[in-house]
Design a protein around this motif. Structure first.
Motif, short mmCIF file in Angstrom:
data_model
loop_
_atom_site.label_atom_id
_atom_site.label_comp_id
_atom_site.label_asym_id
_atom_site.label_seq_id
_atom_site.Cartn_x
_atom_site.Cartn_y
_atom_site.Cartn_z
N SER A 65 -10.58 0.79 -2.11
CA SER A 65 -9.45 1.70 -2.21
C SER A 65 -9.70 2.83 -3.20
N SER A 77 -3.40 -1.37 8.29
CA SER A 77 -2.13 -0.72 8.00
C SER A 77 -2.12 0.72 8.50
N ALA A 78 -3.26 1.40 8.35
CA ALA A 78 -3.38 2.78 8.85
C ALA A 78 -3.32 2.80 10.37
N GLU A 109 -9.78 7.84 11.29
CA GLU A 109 -9.84 6.86 10.21
C GLU A 109 -11.21 6.88 9.55
N PHE A 126 0.84 -1.19 0.00
CA PHE A 126 0.00 0.00 0.00
C PHE A 126 0.88 1.25 0.00
N HIS A 154 -9.42 4.86 4.08
CA HIS A 154 -8.91 3.52 3.78
C HIS A 154 -10.00 2.70 3.10
N MET A 192 -5.91 -2.39 4.49
CA MET A 192 -5.59 -0.97 4.45
C MET A 192 -5.96 -0.28 5.76
N HIS A 193 -7.10 -0.67 6.33
CA HIS A 193 -7.52 -0.14 7.62
C HIS A 193 -6.49 -0.49 8.70
N ALA A 246 -4.87 9.20 2.62
CA ALA A 246 -5.51 7.92 2.36
C ALA A 246 -4.45 6.83 2.32
N MET A 247 -4.84 5.65 2.81
CA MET A 247 -4.01 4.44 2.70
C MET A 247 -4.66 3.61 1.59
N VAL A 248 -3.97 3.52 0.45
CA VAL A 248 -4.59 2.92 -0.73
C VAL A 248 -3.63 1.94 -1.41
#
Length: 327
Positions: free
Chosen positions: A191, A171-172, A185, A130, A161, A168-169, A206-208
């Motif tokens: 994504s 990871s954030a 969050e 990501f 996320h 992704m969630h 954003a974590m994508v």
């Protein structure tokens, strides 16, 4: 009586002789009928696309059709429950991801199966790195500047996320925990929508994944702060990792792989693993996978099993610290 007993003894002996060859026969060579692969994602996603890339190679090598059966739902639990309930004969396999195979055990109060007891790892397929992106107007150019901004505005900077409980969630959440910052969050349905809102300035961060963000990063519409993998990515060589940007030890990627019912015989697992790995090492397939933003990850069943166990332990700690629950 003696004559009758002798006759009965001869009859039993003859029956034993007739039965012996049947018991000694080896089972039919695997495979001798089509193999069903239950993909726990809808058609069109990265996991589905990778499996369909591999199917022609597997058809040729195994000599039987490999049929894809998409069964999304409950973070992968729906599809893998069907795998668990199937015979362990190698003819029903599942493709699960980090959620259902590792994190869901901590996210859900009740699970319909135990991933480590009810499933047998066959082969890891791919890793999905990501990238942390932001709108160019955010006021930071590097991860260090981003974290300084977050610390100056605790609880005010939001990060989108791909959905609650997704890789992704998590990871954030891991990023915020290791950086000791408070981020809001914001879950999205995938994504792509998170990347679109970051590009539009609706959310600052954003974590994508790469498929939803690569072109916008290269066009300068999204600012890439760092990638979540342990190493830099060939597609974004100029973007540093989170670890090298001030959070040593950070390593978080999505991933997915093939599993089978727990009672599947080891020789069948070994055969499937060998053919899947051979397909993953095909240069054309590797290039196609990387164009999707995923990295081929061939390996042994033991290595995949060890990885699942390590990921399960890791995400249990992150989920507990972040108090994330899905039911």
């Amino acid at each position: 009586m003696k004559t009758r007993a002798r006759a009965l003894g001869l009859l039993l002996a003859a029956a034993a002789l007739l039965a012996a060859p049947v018991r000694a026969q080896a089972p039919a060579e695997f495979p001798h009928k089509p193999i069903r692969v239950i993909v726990t994602f809808p058609p069109g996603g990265s996991a589905d696309a990778v499996v369909r890339m591999l199917v022609p190679k597997l058809n040729d090598k195994l000599g039987q059709p490999v049929v894809v059966d998409n069964r999304p739902g409950a973070g992968g639990n729906v599809g893998l429950t069907a795998v668990v309930k199937s015979p362990g004969d190698g003819y029903t396999l599942g493709v699960g991801a980090a959620g259902a195979l590792s994190a869901n055990s901590s996210l859900y109060a009740q699970m319909p199966f135990d991933p480590q007891k009810d499933l047998k790892p066959v082969a890891m397929l791919a890793a999905i790195p990501f990238v942390i992106v932001g709108h160019p107007s955010i006021g930071a150019k590097t991860q260090a500047e981003l974290l300084a901004l977050a610390r100056a505005q605790p609880g005010k900077l939001s990060i989108g996320h791909g959905g609650n409980g997704t890789a992704m969630h998590l990871s954030a959440a891991l990023f915020a925990q290791m950086a000791e910052v408070k981020l809001v969050e914001v879950p999205y349905r995938g994504s792509g929508p998170a990347a679109v809102d970051a590009m539009a300035g609706q959310i600052p961060l954003a974590m994508v994944d790469l498929p939803s963000s690569l072109q916008q990063i290269k066009a300068g519409k999204l600012l890439a702060f760092a990638v979540t993998s342990a190493q830099r990515l060939a597609m974004l060589p100029e973007v540093p990792t989170v670890a090298e940007s001030g959070l040593p030890g950070y390593d978080s990627t999505g991933w997915f792989g093939v599993v089978a019912p727990a009672e599947t015989p080891v020789p069948i697992v070994a055969r499937l693993n060998a053919e899947i790995n051979a397909a993953l090492r095909d240069e054309q397939i590797q290039a196609a996978m990387r164009n999707l933003g995923v990295e081929p990850a061939p390996g042994t069943p033991k290595a995949f099993d060890d990885y699942i166990r390590a990921e399960t332990k890791k995400w249990a700690q992150v989920i507990k610290a972040a108090n994330i629950k899905l039911d």
